[in-house]
Design a protein around this motif. Structure first.
Motif, PDB file in Angstrom:
ATOM      1  N   MET A 296       0.834  -1.206   0.000  1.00 29.57           N
ATOM      2  CA  MET A 296       0.000   0.000   0.000  1.00 29.57           C
ATOM      3  C   MET A 296       0.870   1.259   0.000  1.00 29.57           C
ATOM      4  O   MET A 296       0.528   2.252  -0.646  1.00 29.57           O
ATOM      5  N   GLU A 297       1.974   1.206   0.704  1.00 35.19           N
ATOM      6  CA  GLU A 297       2.881   2.361   0.744  1.00 35.19           C
ATOM      7  C   GLU A 297       3.477   2.621  -0.640  1.00 35.19           C
ATOM      8  O   GLU A 297       3.606   3.779  -1.085  1.00 35.19           O
ATOM      9  N   THR A 298       3.809   1.545  -1.332  1.00 35.82           N
ATOM     10  CA  THR A 298       4.370   1.667  -2.683  1.00 35.82           C
ATOM     11  C   THR A 298       3.342   2.261  -3.646  1.00 35.82           C
ATOM     12  O   THR A 298       3.638   3.193  -4.399  1.00 35.82           O
ATOM     13  N   LEU A 299       2.118   1.745  -3.588  1.00 28.57           N
ATOM     14  CA  LEU A 299       1.066   2.235  -4.488  1.00 28.57           C
ATOM     15  C   LEU A 299       0.747   3.702  -4.199  1.00 28.57           C
ATOM     16  O   LEU A 299       0.555   4.507  -5.114  1.00 28.57           O
ATOM     17  N   PHE A 302       3.197   6.047  -5.812  1.00 28.82           N
ATOM     18  CA  PHE A 302       2.975   6.325  -7.239  1.00 28.82           C
ATOM     19  C   PHE A 302       1.987   7.470  -7.400  1.00 28.82           C
ATOM     20  O   PHE A 302       2.156   8.358  -8.232  1.00 28.82           O
ATOM     21  N   LYS A 303       0.951   7.429  -6.580  1.00 25.00           N
ATOM     22  CA  LYS A 303      -0.082   8.445  -6.702  1.00 25.00           C
ATOM     23  C   LYS A 303       0.472   9.807  -6.270  1.00 25.00           C
ATOM     24  O   LYS A 303       0.247  10.824  -6.921  1.00 25.00           O
ATOM     25  N   ARG A 304       1.208   9.805  -5.179  1.00 21.35           N
ATOM     26  CA  ARG A 304       1.805  11.051  -4.680  1.00 21.35           C
ATOM     27  C   ARG A 304       2.779  11.622  -5.707  1.00 21.35           C
ATOM     28  O   ARG A 304       2.869  12.838  -5.904  1.00 21.35           O
ATOM     29  N   ALA A 305       3.479  10.742  -6.419  1.00 20.31           N
ATOM     30  CA  ALA A 305       4.426  11.195  -7.440  1.00 20.31           C
ATOM     31  C   ALA A 305       3.706  11.851  -8.616  1.00 20.31           C
ATOM     32  O   ALA A 305       4.317  12.610  -9.368  1.00 20.31           O
ATOM     33  N   GLY A 306       2.410  11.568  -8.778  1.00 15.64           N
ATOM     34  CA  GLY A 306       1.664  12.237  -9.843  1.00 15.64           C
ATOM     35  C   GLY A 306       0.856  11.335 -10.750  1.00 15.64           C
ATOM     36  O   GLY A 306       0.297  11.792 -11.737  1.00 15.64           O
ATOM     37  N   ALA A 307       0.790  10.052 -10.438  1.00 16.11           N
ATOM     38  CA  ALA A 307       0.060   9.136 -11.313  1.00 16.11           C
ATOM     39  C   ALA A 307      -1.441   9.212 -11.071  1.00 16.11           C
ATOM     40  O   ALA A 307      -1.891   9.253  -9.929  1.00 16.11           O
ATOM     41  N   ASP A 308      -2.214   9.235 -12.151  1.00 15.18           N
ATOM     42  CA  ASP A 308      -3.676   9.149 -12.059  1.00 15.18           C
ATOM     43  C   ASP A 308      -4.137   7.701 -12.130  1.00 15.18           C
ATOM     44  O   ASP A 308      -5.164   7.334 -11.584  1.00 15.18           O
ATOM     45  N   ILE A 309      -3.358   6.890 -12.849  1.00  8.52           N
ATOM     46  CA  ILE A 309      -3.711   5.484 -13.063  1.00  8.52           C
ATOM     47  C   ILE A 309      -2.509   4.633 -12.646  1.00  8.52           C
ATOM     48  O   ILE A 309      -1.369   4.985 -12.969  1.00  8.52           O
ATOM     49  N   ILE A 310      -2.780   3.532 -11.952  1.00  4.33           N
ATOM     50  CA  ILE A 310      -1.706   2.607 -11.577  1.00  4.33           C
ATOM     51  C   ILE A 310      -2.037   1.236 -12.167  1.00  4.33           C
ATOM     52  O   ILE A 310      -3.042   0.623 -11.801  1.00  4.33           O
ATOM     53  N   ILE A 311      -1.197   0.789 -13.101  1.00  2.00           N
ATOM     54  CA  ILE A 311      -1.364  -0.556 -13.654  1.00  2.00           C
ATOM     55  C   ILE A 311      -0.559  -1.477 -12.748  1.00  2.00           C
ATOM     56  O   ILE A 311       0.662  -1.299 -12.609  1.00  2.00           O
ATOM     57  N   THR A 312      -1.242  -2.419 -12.090  1.00  3.90           N
ATOM     58  CA  THR A 312      -0.521  -3.189 -11.079  1.00  3.90           C
ATOM     59  C   THR A 312      -1.079  -4.595 -10.876  1.00  3.90           C
ATOM     60  O   THR A 312      -2.292  -4.798 -10.879  1.00  3.90           O
ATOM     61  N   TYR A 313      -0.157  -5.545 -10.692  1.00  2.00           N
ATOM     62  CA  TYR A 313      -0.526  -6.925 -10.354  1.00  2.00           C
ATOM     63  C   TYR A 313      -1.031  -7.020  -8.921  1.00  2.00           C
ATOM     64  O   TYR A 313      -1.574  -8.044  -8.521  1.00  2.00           O
ATOM     65  N   HIS A 314      -0.802  -5.970  -8.127  1.00  2.85           N
ATOM     66  CA  HIS A 314      -1.300  -5.945  -6.748  1.00  2.85           C
ATOM     67  C   HIS A 314      -2.777  -5.539  -6.675  1.00  2.85           C
ATOM     68  O   HIS A 314      -3.335  -5.487  -5.574  1.00  2.85           O
ATOM     69  N   ALA A 315      -3.395  -5.207  -7.802  1.00  5.52           N
ATOM     70  CA  ALA A 315      -4.717  -4.559  -7.764  1.00  5.52           C
ATOM     71  C   ALA A 315      -5.749  -5.333  -6.947  1.00  5.52           C
ATOM     72  O   ALA A 315      -6.500  -4.742  -6.170  1.00  5.52           O
ATOM     73  N   GLU A 317      -5.304  -7.558  -4.474  1.00  3.67           N
ATOM     74  CA  GLU A 317      -4.988  -7.536  -3.036  1.00  3.67           C
ATOM     75  C   GLU A 317      -5.233  -6.150  -2.457  1.00  3.67           C
ATOM     76  O   GLU A 317      -5.763  -6.006  -1.357  1.00  3.67           O
ATOM     77  N   ALA A 318      -4.840  -5.122  -3.202  1.00  8.10           N
ATOM     78  CA  ALA A 318      -5.038  -3.748  -2.719  1.00  8.10           C
ATOM     79  C   ALA A 318      -6.526  -3.427  -2.634  1.00  8.10           C
ATOM     80  O   ALA A 318      -6.982  -2.813  -1.660  1.00  8.10           O
ATOM     81  N   ALA A 319      -7.289  -3.876  -3.634  1.00 11.89           N
ATOM     82  CA  ALA A 319      -8.733  -3.615  -3.626  1.00 11.89           C
ATOM     83  C   ALA A 319      -9.381  -4.281  -2.422  1.00 11.89           C
ATOM     84  O   ALA A 319     -10.251  -3.698  -1.766  1.00 11.89           O
ATOM     85  N   ALA A 320      -8.962  -5.518  -2.125  1.00 11.27           N
ATOM     86  CA  ALA A 320      -9.531  -6.224  -0.982  1.00 11.27           C
ATOM     87  C   ALA A 320      -9.218  -5.485   0.322  1.00 11.27           C
ATOM     88  O   ALA A 320     -10.082  -5.344   1.196  1.00 11.27           O
ATOM     89  N   LEU A 321      -8.013  -4.982   0.450  1.00  7.86           N
ATOM     90  CA  LEU A 321      -7.654  -4.213   1.662  1.00  7.86           C
ATOM     91  C   LEU A 321      -8.452  -2.921   1.760  1.00  7.86           C
ATOM     92  O   LEU A 321      -8.922  -2.562   2.834  1.00  7.86           O
ATOM     93  N   LEU A 322      -8.614  -2.243   0.625  1.00 11.50           N
ATOM     94  CA  LEU A 322      -9.370  -0.990   0.632  1.00 11.50           C
ATOM     95  C   LEU A 322     -10.844  -1.243   0.987  1.00 11.50           C
ATOM     96  O   LEU A 322     -11.471  -0.447   1.672  1.00 11.50           O
TER      97      LEU A 322
END
Ligand code: PBG
Ligand code: ZN
Length: 325
Positions: A296-299, A302-315, A317-322
C-alpha cells in the motif's frame, strides 16, 4: 521558536483530515495474461506468485471476481499458440486477443478493457516488431504499418482503449490515423510513452513468453540514465495525439513521473511492473517485510508522485484491503 509539526500528527482524526493522497480501487488497472488453448486452462507462474496465464473462458470468470472487488479495468496480454516472424496472430480477427476482447465484452459489457498493443508476444524472435536484420534491430516504419492494423483489429473486437507499448517512433500518429480512418475516432490511446529498457521486466517475459531470442530491446526502449529524453518522449506522444501518457517501470522512475506530471496536463499512468511485484511477493513470503503495508505504501507513492492510473498486479490484493477499510 520552532514549528511543532507533531501537533497535527497526534490525533488520528486530524491525521485523517489532513491526508493529502488517497488510494482508491478506481485508480487501478489489472493485467490479465490470456493463453490460447483448451478450456479451463489456468496456470500460476513461478516467477510471479498470484499471477496466472489463463484461457479465455477463465478470463471471463476472473472478470466476475474482479467486479466483486470493485475492479472494472483490465489490460490484456496475449500468448498465441503459433508465433511467426511478423506476429500474424495479432493481425488476425481470430487471434487470441481479438477473441478475448469479444468474449469479455460480451459477458461483461461493464468492464473497461484495455489492450496492450505490441508484437513481442506474437513474434518467434520475441522482438516488438518486424526485424531489420541488416541492422539487428526492429524496423521502425514497417512496424508502424502493422501496429495500425493491430489497433483496428482490437477496435473492431470492441476494446475500450488501446495501449501501444513498443516504443516505435511515430506510433501514436500511425495508430491514431489508422483508427480514425476506420471510424474509431472516439477510441482513446494510452501510450507507453516513456518506457525504459529495464531488467525489471524479467518475470513478465516468463508469464508472457516474450523474451527476445537474441539481443535486447535497447535499440528501441529508453536508456534509464536519461531524464530529458524521458520527458521529450512523453511530450512527443502528447503532440502525436496520445490521450494518456505512461511511465514504465514505476518504482525506480518516480522522479520521471513527477517531471512528466509537471510538464504535461495530460492524465498520467504508471506501470508497476513484474519485477517490482515479485520483489515484494518474495520478500513478504520470506518474512522480511509486512507485505500488505509495503504494497500500500508503494502504491500510494505512485499516486503522490503524480500518477492518475496505476497498472498493477497488486490490484486485487489492494482492492480487498481498501474494501475492508
Ligand atoms: C510488451 C510489454 C512488456 C511489458 C508490458 N508490455 C515487456 C517488455 O517490454 O519486455 C512489461 C510488463 C511487466 O514487466 O510487468 N512490450
Ligand atoms: Zn513489445
Amino acid at each position: 521558536m520552532f514549528k511543532r509539526f507533531r501537533r497535527t500528527r497526534i490525533n488520528p482524526k486530524l491525521r485523517t483530515l489532513l491526508t493529502q493522497t488517497r488510494l482508491s480501487v478506481d485508480d487501478f488497472i489489472y493485467p490479465l495474461f490470456i493463453k490460447a488453448g483448451e478450456k479451463g486452462y489456468k496456470k500460476e507462474i513461478g516467477s510471479m506468485p498470484g499471477v496466472y496465464q489463463m484461457g479465455i473462458d477463465e478470463a471471463v470468470k476472473e472478470c466476475g471476481a474482479l467486479k466483486k472487488l470493485g475492479l472494472y479495468s483490465i489490460i490484456l496480454f496475449g500468448i498465441p499458440d503459433v508465433k511467426d516472424s511478423v506476429g500474424s496472430d495479432a493481425l488476425c480477427e481470430h487471434g487470441i486477443i481479438a477473441e478475448a476482447i469479444r468474449a469479455i465484452k460480451t459477458a461483461h459489457p461493464d468492464m473497461f478493457v484495455v489492450s496492450d498493443l505490441c508484437f513481442c508476444e506474437y513474434t518467434d524472435h520475441g522482438h516488438c516488431g518486424i526485424l531489420d536484420l541488416e541492422h539487428e534491430t526492429v524496423d521502425n516504419d514497417a512496424t508502424l504499418d502493422i501496429l495500425g492494423k493491430q489497433a483496428v483489429i482490437h477496435a473492431k473486437a470492441g476494446v475500450d482503449m488501446i495501449a501501444p507499448s513498443g516504443m516505435m517512433d511515430g506510433m501514436i500518429t500511425a495508430i491514431r490515423s489508422a483508427l480514425d480512418e476506420a471510424g474509431f475516432i472516439n477510441l482513446p490511446i494510452m501510450s507507453y510513452s516513456t518506457k525504459f529498457a529495464s531488467a525489471y521486466y524479467g518475470p513478465f517475459r516468463d508469464v508472457a513468453e516474450s523474451a527476445p531470442s537474441f539481443g535486447d530491446r535497447r535499440s528501441y526502449q529508453m536508456n534509464p540514465a536519461n531524464r530529458d529524453e524521458a520527458i521529450l518522449e512523453s511530450l512527443e506522444d502528447e503532440k502525436e495525439g496520445a490521450d494518456i501518457l505512461m511511465v514504465k517501470p514505476a518504482l525506480a522512475y518516480m522522479d520521471i513521473v513527477r517531471d512528466i506530471r509537471n510538464n504535461s496536463r495530460l492524465p498520467l499512468a504508471v506501470y508497476n511492473v513484474s519485477g517490482e511485484y515479485s520483489m515484494l511477493k518474495y520478500a513478504g513470503a520470506a518474512g522480511l517485510i509486512d507485505y500488505d503495508r509495503v504494497m500500500m505504501e508503494t502504491l500510494l507513492g505512485f499516486k503522490r508522485a503524480g500518477a492518475d492510473i496505476i497498472i498493477t498486479y497488486h490490484a486485487k490484493e489492494a482492492a480487498a484491503l481498501l474494501q475492508k477499510g
